[in-house]
Design a protein around this motif. Structure first.
Motif, PDB file in Angstrom:
ATOM      1  N   GLY A  43       0.784  -1.229   0.000  1.00  0.00           N
ATOM      2  CA  GLY A  43       0.000   0.000   0.000  1.00  0.00           C
ATOM      3  C   GLY A  43       0.812   1.273   0.000  1.00  0.00           C
ATOM      4  O   GLY A  43       0.357   2.301   0.503  1.00  0.00           O
ATOM      5  N   PHE A  44       2.009   1.245  -0.590  1.00  0.00           N
ATOM      6  CA  PHE A  44       2.830   2.459  -0.651  1.00  0.00           C
ATOM      7  C   PHE A  44       2.214   3.424  -1.651  1.00  0.00           C
ATOM      8  O   PHE A  44       1.912   3.057  -2.782  1.00  0.00           O
ATOM      9  N   HIS A  45       2.066   4.689  -1.246  1.00  0.00           N
ATOM     10  CA  HIS A  45       1.454   5.689  -2.122  1.00  0.00           C
ATOM     11  C   HIS A  45       2.509   6.260  -3.064  1.00  0.00           C
ATOM     12  O   HIS A  45       3.293   7.107  -2.689  1.00  0.00           O
ATOM     13  N   GLY A  46       2.503   5.759  -4.284  1.00  0.00           N
ATOM     14  CA  GLY A  46       3.430   6.254  -5.283  1.00  0.00           C
ATOM     15  C   GLY A  46       2.807   7.357  -6.123  1.00  0.00           C
ATOM     16  O   GLY A  46       1.991   8.140  -5.635  1.00  0.00           O
ATOM     17  N   MET A  47       3.186   7.393  -7.388  1.00  0.00           N
ATOM     18  CA  MET A  47       2.726   8.462  -8.289  1.00  0.00           C
ATOM     19  C   MET A  47       1.321   8.146  -8.805  1.00  0.00           C
ATOM     20  O   MET A  47       1.134   7.665  -9.931  1.00  0.00           O
ATOM     21  N   GLY A  48       0.334   8.424  -7.987  1.00  0.00           N
ATOM     22  CA  GLY A  48      -1.043   8.206  -8.382  1.00  0.00           C
ATOM     23  C   GLY A  48      -1.522   6.791  -8.189  1.00  0.00           C
ATOM     24  O   GLY A  48      -2.647   6.473  -8.592  1.00  0.00           O
TER      25      GLY A  48
END
Length: 374
Positions: free
Chosen positions: A339-344
């Protein structure tokens, strides 16, 4: 303004858990090896990656590193050549002592380099190589942050069916791991949708004349022409299609459309539908933060390859923060990413090293990129 910028940088790094912690021992340097085409016909990809790295370096400098450790990026040019990429990997691992490799683009390059990485137990992350086989070999040190060619085809074909209800289609593709994989997956998706593939034509990478292939495909009168091509060749295909007067076919492409493709193709790209892993107008805080940093630093359109590489860089830096400086520690942290919040996108890795990801469908309308699906 400077204070505000620093606050934004530190805020971002706090979110990612990257801010240095007081009380640690003497600074240690973690080296990230990067292999990408900085020169040659695909240099636009490598330039975008280097620009994204510079933004990450600014943030790391402002934060003092990760848990007291400094981070150094070492970029080597492979000119999109697998043999040169393998030599670069050997140098980065055995002479430079890197702890992790970022090999952003070119499936053929990644397929060659991943053998070296796996053998030496150095984690390798790719952000733009889409051939399925990269994450189908059962390797433990290979990871991908973008979607696969199969995902591209399964996203694009249903959208094309919805928009145009085609009965027939043709495919022109680069004769490489990237192009052949896309051709095969697109053909399968079209067949499943009941669309007849009336022609397929290939070309060798760095070709400049596609008139013979286009003339053959035009004779089959397809409703849609799919291009499994990267920037330079895609531009020429669109231009020469227009020169031949072939205007009654819908154009569809995949993630090989670079930052300058639409601009270079001019009105020959009008109506083009294509897939991208990044769009600067996405209403996402990480995307908007990156877009703001890019605009301030470069004052030019964002390179999608650079944006995709930045997504992978965020994953690597987060994993260094959780796993430490050793290749094994970084590898285990990447594999455990959830669940890492990357680029969108929210990134979690499957046991095969494939990230859950999606694609954006974009249409060229009056020379502008318009988001059609996210």
């Amino acid at each position: 303004m400077v204070r505000r910028m620093c606050a934004m940088i530190l805020g971002c790094l706090l979110i990612l858990g990257m801010v240095g912690t007081a009380g640690f021992a003497a600074p240690k340097t973690v080296k990230i090896g990067v292999i990408c085409p900085v020169t040659g016909p695909s240099s636009t990809f490598g330039t975008g990656v280097k620009d994204a790295i510079a933004i990450a370096e600014d943030k790391l400098k402002a934060s003092g590193g990760i848990n007291g450790m400094q981070v150094e990026f070492i970029v080597l040019d492979d000119r999109a050549n697998p043999a040169e990429a393998v030599a670069a990997a050997e140098r980065l691992i055995h002479r430079e002592g890197v702890s992790v490799l970022l090999v952003p683009v070119m499936s053929s390059v990644v397929l060659a380099v991943m053998e070296v990485a796996e053998a030496n137990q150095i984690p390798l992350v790719t952000s733009g190589a889409t051939a399925e086989s990269i994450t189908q070999k059962g390797y433990k040190y290979i990871f991908r942050t973008c979607a696969t060619n199969a995902t591209q085809a399964s996203t694009m074909v249903p959208y094309v069916m919805e928009r145009f209800s085609p009965k027939t289609a043709a495919i022109i593709y680069e004769n490489s791991d990237y192009g052949v994989s896309l051709k095969d997956n697109t053909t399968a998706a079209l067949n499943a949708a009941g669309v007849k593939v009336v022609g397929t034509e290939h070309y060798m990478r760095e070709s400049v004349d596609f008139r013979t292939q286009l003339t053959k495909l035009r004779a089959q009168k397809p409703d849609v022409l799919f291009m499994a091509s990267i920037t330079a060749e895609a531009v020429q295909i669109m231009r020469q299609r227009k020169e031949l007067g072939w205007n009654d076919v819908k154009l569809v492409a995949f993630n090989g459309i670079g930052a300058d493709t639409v601009q270079l193709a001019g009105d020959a790209a009008e109506g083009l539908l294509f897939i991208s892993g990044f769009e600067a107008n996405l209403p996402d805080p990480v995307v908007q933060g990156f877009a703001s940093d890019w605009q301030k630093k470069y004052n030019k359109p964002i390179n999608p390859t650079g944006a995709a590489a930045y997504n992978a860089i965020l994953v690597i830096l987060d994993s260094i923060g959780r796993g430490g400086s050793t290749p094994k520690g970084i590898r285990d942290a990447i594999a455990a990413t959830k669940g890492f919040h990357g680029m969108g996108v929210e990134i979690s890795f499957s046991p095969s090293g494939q990230a859950e990801s999606s694609w954006i469908v974009i249409e060229v309308v009056k020379g502008e990129r318009v988001i059609r699906k996210w």
